[in-house]
Design a protein around this motif. Structure first.
Motif, PDB file in Angstrom:
ATOM      1  N   ARG A 157       0.849  -1.360   0.188  1.00 46.58           N
ATOM      2  CA  ARG A 157      -0.097   0.095  -0.060  1.00 46.58           C
ATOM      3  C   ARG A 157       0.636   1.203  -0.187  1.00 46.58           C
ATOM      4  O   ARG A 157       1.838   1.283   0.834  1.00 46.58           O
ATOM      5  N   HIS A 158       0.565   2.142  -0.724  1.00 41.30           N
ATOM      6  CA  HIS A 158       1.081   3.517  -0.699  1.00 41.30           C
ATOM      7  C   HIS A 158       1.175   4.167   0.659  1.00 41.30           C
ATOM      8  O   HIS A 158       2.194   4.885   1.113  1.00 41.30           O
ATOM      9  N   ASP A 159       0.117   4.322   1.292  1.00 41.63           N
ATOM     10  CA  ASP A 159       0.017   4.875   2.653  1.00 41.63           C
ATOM     11  C   ASP A 159       0.834   4.162   3.510  1.00 41.63           C
ATOM     12  O   ASP A 159       1.569   5.003   4.252  1.00 41.63           O
ATOM     13  N   ASP A 200     -10.965  -1.408   4.732  1.00 38.00           N
ATOM     14  CA  ASP A 200     -11.221   0.032   4.178  1.00 38.00           C
ATOM     15  C   ASP A 200     -12.586   0.051   3.397  1.00 38.00           C
ATOM     16  O   ASP A 200     -12.784  -0.523   2.463  1.00 38.00           O
ATOM     17  N   VAL A 260       4.670   5.066   2.677  1.00 31.66           N
ATOM     18  CA  VAL A 260       4.998   6.624   2.965  1.00 31.66           C
ATOM     19  C   VAL A 260       5.135   6.812   4.703  1.00 31.66           C
ATOM     20  O   VAL A 260       6.003   7.443   5.124  1.00 31.66           O
ATOM     21  N   GLU A 261       4.246   5.911   5.232  1.00 33.09           N
ATOM     22  CA  GLU A 261       4.380   6.379   6.959  1.00 33.09           C
ATOM     23  C   GLU A 261       5.568   5.790   7.286  1.00 33.09           C
ATOM     24  O   GLU A 261       6.338   6.346   8.174  1.00 33.09           O
ATOM     25  N   THR A 281      -3.715   2.933  -5.777  1.00 32.06           N
ATOM     26  CA  THR A 281      -2.721   3.992  -5.315  1.00 32.06           C
ATOM     27  C   THR A 281      -1.324   3.074  -4.856  1.00 32.06           C
ATOM     28  O   THR A 281      -1.484   2.460  -3.789  1.00 32.06           O
ATOM     29  N   ARG A 305       3.985   9.136  -5.636  1.00 32.02           N
ATOM     30  CA  ARG A 305       2.623   8.451  -5.610  1.00 32.02           C
ATOM     31  C   ARG A 305       2.104   8.223  -6.993  1.00 32.02           C
ATOM     32  O   ARG A 305       2.336   9.027  -7.995  1.00 32.02           O
ATOM     33  N   ARG A 358      -3.007  -4.219   8.735  1.00 30.84           N
ATOM     34  CA  ARG A 358      -2.744  -3.157   8.346  1.00 30.84           C
ATOM     35  C   ARG A 358      -1.190  -3.172   8.960  1.00 30.84           C
ATOM     36  O   ARG A 358      -0.050  -2.709   8.353  1.00 30.84           O
ATOM     37  N   ALA A 390      -7.044   2.626  -1.986  1.00 32.14           N
ATOM     38  CA  ALA A 390      -6.003   1.751  -1.507  1.00 32.14           C
ATOM     39  C   ALA A 390      -5.383   0.619  -2.387  1.00 32.14           C
ATOM     40  O   ALA A 390      -4.134   0.271  -2.193  1.00 32.14           O
TER      41      ALA A 390
END
Length: 268
Positions: free
Chosen positions: A19-21, A241, A24-25, A256, A46, A200, A253
């Protein structure tokens, strides 16, 4: 890319289902230092995936359609098949005359090698032979698959063997599909149980696991000459989600993804 192809070795590493999020986190929090130090500016780009599940996305990527920047285009591509009227083929695009990038690079003198991960690369049936069958050499064994808690280590070890066995003057295109992030991934999170299932948080733990071993892969790929590396996800996935679980569906989700490309300089 017309200067890169033929001069450098090439690595395409797909972090399957990342996952992108989450990517990034973890980069922002300093939890994937070995990856982050290679990301331009220390951050993921992204992008939008070319497919919502592994098979579709890799068919597109092997045709030259890597994840697309998540902004209005057109966006010039790194690789493209010769195709009249293509709006994403530019002067710097490496254009090939074969049906896919893999055979195009083979025609340019590269040794093309696939180290599979998820089931679409397992060579255990006709469908599992399609993607690996594009390559001159392909590897898969259960130790590389989604059920193995040490899958990425095993894949990296095989990559090291491939590099060591190649003549010094032969260029290499290595594709590796990392399966560790794909479900099941609960075993990467300390204290998690099979009964509790994937979350997650276990997805994030799987990325941290990959980061602990990715330095070996990068070192192997830059041991002979400079390597141009592309590291990206093929699609994301959902963990509840908006009520969705899994992928092969149209959700932010899933569509991306994180992306980066960079050079790995040879060791001194």
């Amino acid at each position: 890319m017309n200067e890169v192809v033929g001069r450098d070795d090439l690595l395409l590493l797909t972090l399957d289902t990342l996952r992108h999020d989450v990517a990034v986190e973890l980069a922002a929090a300093g939890r994937i230092p070995n990856l982050a130090r290679h990301l331009p500016g220390g951050a993921w780009e992204r992008r939008h995936a070319p497919g919502s599940f592994t098979y579709a996305s890799h068919q597109a990527m092997f045709a030259g359609f890597l994840p697309t920047p998540a902004a209005p285009g057109p966006h010039p591509r790194l690789f493209a098949a010769r195709f009249a009227g293509s709006e994403s083929t530019a002067g710097r695009t490496y254009v090939f005359d074969t049906p896919d990038l893999v055979s195009g690079l083979a025609a340019s003198g590269y040794r093309t090698v696939c180290i599979g991960g998820v089931g679409f690369f397992n060579k255990q049936g006709a469908l599992g032979d399609v993607l690996p069958g594009m390559f001159q050499e392909s590897h898969w064994e259960p130790a590389f698959g989604v059920a193995s808690p040490t899958s990425f280590e095993a894949q990296v070890e095989r990559a090291e063997q491939v590099v060591a066995g190649l003549p010094a003057d032969r260029r290499l295109f290595l594709f590796l599909n990392a399966s560790a992030l794909h479900q099941p991934n609960w075993f990467h999170l300390p204290g998690a149980t099979r009964e509790a299932g994937d979350t997650r948080a276990s997805h994030a733990a799987a990325l941290e696991y990959i980061d602990r071993h990715i330095g070996r892969l990068f070192a192997a790929m830059s041991s002979r000459r400079r390597c141009f590396a592309i590291v990206c996800s093929d699609h994301g996935t959902t963990y509840g989600d908006d009520g969705y679980t899994g992928h092969r569906l149209a959700h932010e989700a899933v569509w991306t993804v994180p992306y980066a490309h960079f050079f790995l300089e040879p060791s001194a």
